[in-house]
Design a protein around this motif. Structure first.
Motif, PDB file in Angstrom:
ATOM      1  N   UNK A  35       0.872  -1.161   0.000  1.00  0.00           N
ATOM      2  CA  UNK A  35       0.000   0.000   0.000  1.00  0.00           C
ATOM      3  C   UNK A  35       0.907   1.207   0.000  1.00  0.00           C
ATOM      4  N   UNK A  51       3.061   3.980   0.803  1.00  0.00           N
ATOM      5  CA  UNK A  51       3.410   4.310   2.169  1.00  0.00           C
ATOM      6  C   UNK A  51       3.417   5.782   2.413  1.00  0.00           C
ATOM      7  N   UNK A  52       2.326   6.394   2.098  1.00  0.00           N
ATOM      8  CA  UNK A  52       2.236   7.789   2.496  1.00  0.00           C
ATOM      9  C   UNK A  52       2.027   7.848   3.983  1.00  0.00           C
ATOM     10  N   UNK A  53       1.060   7.078   4.415  1.00  0.00           N
ATOM     11  CA  UNK A  53       1.003   6.670   5.813  1.00  0.00           C
ATOM     12  C   UNK A  53       1.692   5.340   5.899  1.00  0.00           C
ATOM     13  N   UNK A  77      -2.157   1.641   9.761  1.00  0.00           N
ATOM     14  CA  UNK A  77      -2.332   2.193  11.096  1.00  0.00           C
ATOM     15  C   UNK A  77      -2.078   1.153  12.174  1.00  0.00           C
ATOM     16  N   UNK A  78      -2.371  -0.084  11.876  1.00  0.00           N
ATOM     17  CA  UNK A  78      -2.064  -1.114  12.858  1.00  0.00           C
ATOM     18  C   UNK A  78      -1.158  -2.133  12.216  1.00  0.00           C
ATOM     19  N   UNK A  86      -2.433  -5.297  10.148  1.00  0.00           N
ATOM     20  CA  UNK A  86      -3.795  -5.126   9.646  1.00  0.00           C
ATOM     21  C   UNK A  86      -3.790  -5.177   8.142  1.00  0.00           C
ATOM     22  N   UNK A  87      -3.071  -4.216   7.555  1.00  0.00           N
ATOM     23  CA  UNK A  87      -3.014  -4.228   6.101  1.00  0.00           C
ATOM     24  C   UNK A  87      -1.816  -4.986   5.604  1.00  0.00           C
ATOM     25  N   UNK A  96      -8.292   2.133   7.627  1.00  0.00           N
ATOM     26  CA  UNK A  96      -7.253   1.562   8.469  1.00  0.00           C
ATOM     27  C   UNK A  96      -6.160   0.932   7.650  1.00  0.00           C
ATOM     28  N   UNK A  97      -6.573   0.297   6.562  1.00  0.00           N
ATOM     29  CA  UNK A  97      -5.549  -0.295   5.707  1.00  0.00           C
ATOM     30  C   UNK A  97      -5.025   0.756   4.750  1.00  0.00           C
ATOM     31  N   UNK A  98      -5.639   1.892   4.840  1.00  0.00           N
ATOM     32  CA  UNK A  98      -5.377   2.904   3.838  1.00  0.00           C
ATOM     33  C   UNK A  98      -3.967   3.437   3.958  1.00  0.00           C
ATOM     34  N   UNK A  99      -3.258   3.465   2.866  1.00  0.00           N
ATOM     35  CA  UNK A  99      -1.915   4.009   2.932  1.00  0.00           C
ATOM     36  C   UNK A  99      -1.817   5.323   2.209  1.00  0.00           C
ATOM     37  N   UNK A 100      -2.906   5.761   1.670  1.00  0.00           N
ATOM     38  CA  UNK A 100      -2.818   6.945   0.829  1.00  0.00           C
ATOM     39  C   UNK A 100      -3.081   8.210   1.613  1.00  0.00           C
ATOM     40  N   UNK A 132      -3.903   3.752  -5.527  1.00  0.00           N
ATOM     41  CA  UNK A 132      -4.543   2.463  -5.805  1.00  0.00           C
ATOM     42  C   UNK A 132      -5.863   2.422  -5.065  1.00  0.00           C
TER      43      UNK A 132
END
Lengths: 338, 193
Positions: A152, A154-156, A159-160, A163-164, B70-74, B191
């Motif tokens: 995903x 990696x801008x963030x 969060x856990x 999880x992702x 939560x899974x969001x990376x954007x 994405x």
């Protein structure tokens, strides 16, 4: 005063050129005989960065310093004086930081006592973004090799942890979410800017404190120190891009090379100031400087790039992994490469 | 907002500006960005509506549904907003500090309007992402983003470069390059989930 000394050198460099062209000609002016040793020194250490430009520049600088008063720090023109550089000057300073030479003092030869804030600020900004972007890319490329890693952007971070991101997959500390969840760009930016501003502050403070011990050479101003550090970070830019190549020995080699160049630049610049101090203080200071630099480099590498050792990945993780990324199609499953 | 050429004979009447006129002004600037020529329209009649519309559109499109947050990376909406406006302000300050003779809001206006090609790229990428994922999908998006990135740079340089002293043009243009590069990166790595 250092500036006056430099003006003296520059004037006699023109005399040097004349003498070099016509060595046998009788010197028309008596005062040319006096500064012969100054001429010799200038030839050795001044280099040949366009002697005429230096003369013009130093003449202009002398005039300006006589005429203008330092504007107050609340005025815009005060800050404008820190951005008083041309493209060619910035490029020259960057080149000087890439190729440190033992005799060449960055502050004297490249900054010429006119530090700028453009270089440090934008080099740090570029480095922060390049770190974040290449850290991202490393994840993408790692996923191509090992599809159990969920990608995903990696801008963030996720969060856990877990999880992702599939636990047991490879990936850097950032990807595994083991470190606090913060946007990668923010982390990189904060780390680099703090380093490039706080460490010079501490260094400058220390040098000011030891000022009494030195006789010949005055300490650098705060801005000059910031400049030295800022430009010394430039060599990490191509290194970070090279770190994309997932060959460990190449990564360590390029990292070591960049660190060596960068630290050498710092040491050569600081040496003239520090060598008149007690030996202990000098060695201590230089080793602390190099150590901090090394810490920054390895910290960035580990946070953004270094894959942590893979935990034994059980096959069922494959089945529970997230839907395939739309960025790249998942390659056929194969054992995770190192 | 800068006044377009108002009729000078209206001293006291509080006539509300017709919306169409403002929209037309914004649209005209969009055309100037898409076909960059050396014209002064963007600079003379600056406004910040266009940049605002573009920034909001871009931020909305770059955001995902909050279900996956939560899974969001954007980047979230606010982050895109902050990056765009903070970046534009920083670049403007930089060019003024280097001695450019462009005003603060003119520069913001130009930088904001020149996000238009990248917003178009975002739209195209979202459409392309509806198709089947794969390397071709990625190559198409990469190509589109690169082209639009170059377009943005060319457009903003055409407007901004003249306001800089000649020996500092590169210094003023480089941050613009970095700014649009970061936005392009955000678009390319988007994405949807």
């Amino acid at each position: 005063m250092a500036a006056a000394d430099e003006l003296a050198f520059h004037e006699f460099e023109e005399a040097t050129n004349l003498l070099a062209q016509t060595p046998n000609e009788a010197t028309p002016r008596g005062d040319q005989l006096v500064p012969q040793q100054h001429v010799a020194v200038a030839v050795d250490s001044g280099g040949s960065y366009g002697a005429e430009d230096e003369v013009e520049e130093s003449d202009k600088t002398a005039l300006l310093q006589e005429e203008k008063q330092q504007p107050g720090f609340w005025t815009f023109s005060y800050y404008q004086s820190f951005f008083d550089v041309d493209t060619s000057q910035v490029l020259d300073r960057i080149k000087g930081s890439l190729l440190p030479r033992p005799g060449h003092n960055f502050v004297r030869h490249h900054l010429r006592n006119r530090p700028d804030l453009y270089g440090p600020f934008w080099i740090c900004a570029t480095l922060a973004f390049v770190l974040a972007v290449t850290g991202n890319l490393t994840l993408v490329l790692a996923q191509r090799r090992d599809p159990s890693i969920h990608y995903s952007p990696q801008f963030h971070k996720g969060k856990r942890s877990g999880q992702g991101l599939v636990p047991g997959g490879g990936g850097s500390a950032m990807a595994q979410g083991r470190l606090p969840a913060l946007p990668a760009v923010t982390v990189a930016g904060t780390a680099i800017y703090c380093y490039a501003w706080l460490v010079p502050l501490a260094l400058w403070g220390f040098l000011q404190w030891r000022k009494g011990v030195r006789e010949r050479m005055g300490p650098y101003t705060f801005l000059e120190t910031v400049c030295v550090y800022g430009y010394s970070l430039f060599v990490f830019l191509p290194t970070v891009v090279l770190w994309l190549i997932p060959v460990p020995w190449l990564q360590w080699l390029s990292g070591a090379l960049a660190l060596a160049l960068s630290a050498a630049g710092l040491v050569f610049t600081l040496w003239p100031v520090v060598r008149e101090d007690t030996r202990l203080a000098a060695v201590l200071l230089l080793s602390v400087v190099v150590l901090l630099h090394a810490l920054l480099a390895t910290g960035c590498k580990f946070y953004f790039f270094q894959p942590l050792p893979l935990e034994p990945a059980a096959p069922p993780h494959q089945a529970t992994s997230q839907p395939p990324t739309v960025l790249l199609s998942p390659p056929p499953p194969r054992s995770a490469a190192a | 907002m800068a006044e377009a050429a108002e009729s000078p004979g209206d001293p006291g009447t509080a006539t509300p500006r017709p919306l169409m006129r403002d929209l037309k002004a914004v649209g005209k600037k969009f055309m100037h960005v898409l076909y960059p020529r050396k014209s002064n329209t963007l600079l003379r009649d600056w406004d910040l509506w266009g940049p605002l519309i573009l920034c909001v559109t871009l931020a909305l499109m770059l955001q995902r549904g909050s279900v996956d947050s939560e899974k969001d990376g954007g980047p979230q909406f606010a982050e895109v907003f902050v990056i765009v406006w903070f970046g534009a302000v920083t670049i403007t300050l930089n060019s003024k500090l280097l001695g450019g003779n462009i005003s603060f809001f003119q520069s913001l206006c130009v930088l904001g309007y020149c996000i238009l090609p990248l917003t178009v790229a975002m739209l195209v990428c979202r459409l392309v992402l509806l198709a089947e994922p794969g390397p071709i999908n990625f190559m198409v998006r990469l190509f589109v983003v690169i082209v639009m990135f170059a377009w943005s740079i060319v457009a903003s340089t055409a407007f901004l470069a003249d306001s800089q002293p000649p020996n500092r043009k590169a210094l003023a243009v480089y941050p613009v390059f970095l700014f649009y590069f970061v936005i392009s990166w955000m678009i390319l790595t988007f994405t949807p989930q």
